[in-house]
Design a protein around this motif. Structure first.
Motif, short mmCIF file in Angstrom:
data_model
loop_
_atom_site.label_atom_id
_atom_site.label_comp_id
_atom_site.label_asym_id
_atom_site.label_seq_id
_atom_site.Cartn_x
_atom_site.Cartn_y
_atom_site.Cartn_z
N LEU A 1 12.47 -1.12 -8.18
CA LEU A 1 11.94 -0.80 -6.85
C LEU A 1 12.09 0.69 -6.57
O LEU A 1 11.19 1.35 -6.05
CB LEU A 1 12.66 -1.63 -5.78
N VAL B 1 8.74 1.62 -4.49
CA VAL B 1 8.17 0.49 -3.74
C VAL B 1 8.77 0.52 -2.33
O VAL B 1 9.99 0.53 -2.19
CB VAL B 1 8.52 -0.86 -4.44
N ILE C 1 7.37 -8.67 0.23
CA ILE C 1 8.00 -8.64 -1.11
C ILE C 1 8.48 -10.07 -1.41
O ILE C 1 9.09 -10.71 -0.54
CB ILE C 1 9.22 -7.69 -1.13
N THR D 1 4.26 -7.36 -2.97
CA THR D 1 5.01 -6.94 -4.15
C THR D 1 5.70 -8.18 -4.70
O THR D 1 6.37 -8.90 -3.95
CB THR D 1 6.07 -5.87 -3.77
N ALA E 1 -1.80 -8.51 -5.68
CA ALA E 1 -0.54 -7.77 -5.51
C ALA E 1 -0.76 -6.26 -5.51
O ALA E 1 -1.71 -5.75 -6.11
CB ALA E 1 0.42 -8.15 -6.63
N SER E 2 0.16 -5.53 -4.84
CA SER E 2 0.15 -4.07 -4.99
C SER E 2 1.11 -3.66 -6.09
O SER E 2 0.88 -2.68 -6.79
CB SER E 2 0.48 -3.38 -3.67
N PHE E 3 2.23 -4.40 -6.24
CA PHE E 3 3.17 -4.17 -7.36
C PHE E 3 3.55 -5.54 -7.91
O PHE E 3 3.78 -6.48 -7.14
CB PHE E 3 4.46 -3.49 -6.89
#
Ligand code: NDP
Length: 291
Positions: A148, A153, A207, A228, A261-263
């Motif tokens: 992270l 993130v 998350i 995330t 998702a973004s991450f």
């Protein structure tokens, strides 16, 4: 979408540690020394311990593998641990789990000197971690925090849903994510097998940390756009086509969830490789805190 590449990040961390070890050597200092205790012949445990020992060699640590008979008594195992506690040339050691059924794991883990407990499983370390004091953080949650941090993130003010409340993953990561500071400051919900309407919670999450051990449990309909996702799960799923006869699956249906998702961490190559890197980092800390 950014893949949180644990393989690459673990290599970076190992290279950073390797440089520090070279400096120690150049200054005539003793290098960090990690020991691993393996009781019995369990195949998976042998593989895990083997890769921990190999990683030590790669980065210039000293390492010792202590193999004990499956039939060892609890008392004799504790005596071995006391010897390691007193060995001044050893900075940290781990006892590979699971232990044979006739041995009480809790008693064994309690026998480890918290100053050498680089797995971070001793209550003294867990308590110190929960109180924001210097402590050995269990390697898997420590690895997640590093991912992270290094991928920047955003976590502050975010809603994090942790699925799983085990002592080695779910519980510690939930504490760490709610702590003050970078990679913390999240609002954390901890879910487990008794949680009702899990999808309602995960759909609200910024998350999600999946640590339950059920392959591909988190599906695209359970997450919102831009989430995330950290996938801790590792399960061997039978696969006749694969030469090994199995494939490794995470707790996330990766392809469909990755689209939203973004991450996201892949499995394999996400959280898994970070775990060994952070064990090495804890051993380096044990060496440094001793000075
Ligand atoms: P545990 O079996 O100790 O804990 C699983 C948790 O998931 C429990 O808290 C359980 O709830 C919860 N759970 C089970 N079923 C459900 C469900 N249907 N819905 C919601 N929660 C559920 O597992 P670990 O934490 O040790 O490991 C989890 C996974 O992570 C495993 O696949 C393991 O192999 C992997 N792992 C990977 C590591 C790595 O290096 N990448 C390191 C460690 C683990 P309850 O408490 O109510 O039983």
């Amino acid at each position: 979408m950014t893949i949180l590449d644990g393989k690459k990040t673990a290599l970076e961390i190992k290279n950073e540690i390797k440089l520090k070890v070279s400096d120690m050597k150049a200054n005539g200092e003793r290098v960090p020394h990690l020991a691993a205790v393996l009781v019995g012949n369990d195949g998976a445990s042998l593989t895990y311990v083997g890769s921990k020992v190999r990683s030590c060699e790669q980065i210039g640590f000293e390492s010792t593998l202590i193999r004990l008979e499956e039939t060892i008594t609890e008392e004799n195992l504790i005596q071995e641990i006391n010897k390691l506690n007193q060995n001044e040339t050893l900075d940290g050691f781990i006892v590979q789990l699971p232990l044979p059924k006739h041995i009480n794991e809790e008693r064994v883990l309690l026998a480890i000197d918290p100053k050498k407990d680089v797995d971070g499983f001793h209550p003294a370390n867990f308590g110190r971690m929960a109180l924001d004091l210097d402590a050995f953080i269990p390697a898997t949650p420590f690895g997640i925090m590093q991912l992270l941090e290094r991928y920047k993130v955003p976590t502050s003010g975010k809603h994090c849903v942790v699925v799983g409340r085990s002592h080695i993953v779910g519980r510690p990561i939930s504490i760490l994510m709610s702590q003050k500071g970078p990679t913390g400051d999240a609002t954390v919900t901890v879910a487990h097998s008794r949680t009702q309407n899990l999808s309602e919670l995960t759909r609200q999450a910024d998350i999600i940390v999946m640590a339950l051990g059920i392959p591909e449990y988190l599906t695209a309909d359970m997450v919102k756009e831009g989430v995330t996702v950290i996938d801790v799960g590792i399960t061997r799923v039978a696969d006749e086509i694969h030469p090994k006869g199995y494939v490794i699956k995470g707790d996330v249906a990766y392809d469909e969830v990755a689209n939203k998702a973004s991450f996201i961490t892949p499995v394999p190559g996400g959280v898994g490789p970070m775990t060994i890197a952070m064990l090495l980092q804890n051993t380096l800390l044990a060496r440094q805190w001793k000075v």
